[in-house]
Design an enzyme around this catalytic site. Structure first.
Site, PDB file in Angstrom:
ATOM      1  NE  ARG A   1       7.102   0.673   4.925  1.00  0.00           N
ATOM      2  CZ  ARG A   1       5.886   0.121   4.870  1.00  0.00           C
ATOM      3  NH1 ARG A   1       5.766  -1.160   4.540  1.00  0.00           N
ATOM      4  NH2 ARG A   1       4.800   0.815   5.132  1.00  0.00           N
TER       5      ARG A   1
ATOM      6  NE  ARG B   1      -1.659  -2.259   2.757  1.00  0.00           N
ATOM      7  CZ  ARG B   1      -1.750  -3.522   2.358  1.00  0.00           C
ATOM      8  NH1 ARG B   1      -2.781  -3.909   1.675  1.00  0.00           N
ATOM      9  NH2 ARG B   1      -0.807  -4.406   2.667  1.00  0.00           N
ATOM     10  CB  THR B   2       3.419   2.583   2.294  1.00  0.00           C
ATOM     11  OG1 THR B   2       2.678   2.058   3.386  1.00  0.00           O
ATOM     12  CG2 THR B   2       3.944   3.952   2.643  1.00  0.00           C
TER      13      THR B   2
ATOM     14  CG  HIS C   1       3.489   3.857   8.602  1.00  0.00           C
ATOM     15  ND1 HIS C   1       3.604   4.681   7.498  1.00  0.00           N
ATOM     16  CD2 HIS C   1       3.069   2.658   8.116  1.00  0.00           C
ATOM     17  CE1 HIS C   1       3.272   4.009   6.414  1.00  0.00           C
ATOM     18  NE2 HIS C   1       2.949   2.779   6.758  1.00  0.00           N
TER      19      HIS C   1
ATOM     20  CE  LYS D   1      26.334  -3.085  -6.087  1.00  0.00           C
ATOM     21  NZ  LYS D   1      26.466  -1.948  -7.018  1.00  0.00           N
TER      22      LYS D   1
HETATM   23  N1   CP Z   1      -0.272  -0.006   5.832  1.00  0.00           N
HETATM   24  C1   CP Z   1       0.918  -0.280   5.280  1.00  0.00           C
HETATM   25  O1   CP Z   1       1.948   0.315   5.633  1.00  0.00           O
HETATM   26  O2   CP Z   1       0.891  -1.270   4.337  1.00  0.00           O
HETATM   27  P1   CP Z   1       2.136  -1.751   3.503  1.00  0.00           P
HETATM   28  O3   CP Z   1       3.111  -2.395   4.460  1.00  0.00           O
HETATM   29  O4   CP Z   1       1.603  -2.704   2.495  1.00  0.00           O
HETATM   30  O5   CP Z   1       2.780  -0.540   2.877  1.00  0.00           O
END
Ligand code: CP
Length: 306
Positions: free
Chosen positions: A104, A54-55, A132, A83
């Site tokens: 991320r 999603r993100t 998040h 590396k």
């Molecule tokens: N909600 C969320 O962060 O989903 P993903 O890990 O799929 O990005």
């Protein structure tokens, strides 16, 4: 580099800014045609050192819908991190190619290290069990659209409150709105970390910790379900023992309010029965869509376009 705006935690945005982003996202939903070209010639880099559906995809869809372009990688293995390149060097490199970064990383604090050397805005798309913030913006937009308000409600968080970074960020966000009561539903081992508890105590809000969702179901306006985060456990045995502690099904919803809103950041494993999906109170796939709109608003804001 001093005046570049980054979003590492939800508290990097004031309440007024969050409210403006929510209003902008609603305007994007109402008038998408007005936003289609606003990021023409702009590039978003998605640097995902940890898996995501999603993100990453909602960030990419957001930039594409704004008329911009995207580049990046979806795992550390496919970048020079494999590396031994440092996050800081990766960020300085990507700053030569893109206008804004969504990143991320499995290590808590990695985006803080990244922003020190960044020449372009960095958005934290999740760092370990820490924060998040764009999921939180997604959650706030969802609550606002479902309930018509962000104050005066009881919100229950259920599941892995220890490692669930979306929970930590959303609690921090909701603490800034009026008259929110917090109900934390988890087994002993998965209670919220000490610093989250400290925030609740410092703010003097009404909150409690319970073990079962049944005992508090009738009180809740929002039920925020989470999965047990297998990837953050030290041993598989503990994960297996705890993973099915909570499974929300139609039976458990019998005592819930008719206007309860059920949220989940997803991915779901087993904690919400698929039968619940067709109940109008299940908001989690509407929540997914909201994630694209609020990220469009955030990109525009950080690029100084709106
Ligand atoms: N909600 C969320 O962060 O989903 P993903 O890990 O799929 O990005």
């Amino acid at each position: 580099m001093e005046n570049i705006r980054h979003v590492i935690n939800i508290t990097d945005l004031s309440v007024d800014e969050i409210n403006e982003l929510i209003e902008m996202a609603k305007d994007i939903i109402a008038h998408p045609e007005e936003y289609r070209e606003l990021c023409r010639y702009k590039k978003l880099a998605t640097l995902f050192f940890e898996p995501s559906t999603r993100t990453r995809l909602s960030f990419e869809a957001a930039m594409l819908e704004l008329g911009g372009s995207v580049l990046g990688f979806s795992s550390a293995d496919s970048s020079s991190a494999a590396k031994g390149e440092s996050v800081s060097d990766t960020i300085q490199t990507v700053g030569c190619y893109a206008d804004i970064i969504a990143m991320r990383h499995p290590k808590e604090g990695a985006p803080i290290a990244a922003k020190q050397r960044s020449t372009i805005p960095i958005i934290n798309a999740g760092d370990g069990g820490h924060f998040h913030p764009t999921q939180t913006l997604t959650d706030l937009l969802t609550i606002s659209r479902e309930k018509g308000r962000l104050s005066d409600m009881t919100i229950g968080f259920c599941g892995d409150l220890q490692f669930g970074r979306t929970v930590h960020s959303l609690i921090d966000a909701m603490l800034r709105y009026d008259n929110i009561k917090f109900v934390l539903i988890s087994p002993e081992e998965l209670k919220v970390p000490e610093y989250v508890r400290d925030h609740l105590i410092e703010k003097g809000v009404e909150w409690k910790e319970v073990y079962t969702m049944e005992e508090v179901m009738p009180e809740l306006d929002i039920l925020y379900m989470t999965r047990v985060q297998r990837e953050r456990f030290f041993n598989e045995e503990d994960y297996v023992r705890l993973k099915d502690t909570y499974i929300l099904d139609m039976e458990k919803l019998k005592t819930a309010k008719e206007d309860l809103s059920i949220l989940h950041p997803l991915p779901r494993v087993n904690e919400i029965s698929v039968a619940v999906d067709s109940d109008p109170r299940a908001c989690y796939f509407r929540q997914v869509l909201n994630g694209k709109y609020i990220r469009m608003a955030l990109i525009l804001r950080l690029l100084g376009i709106r």
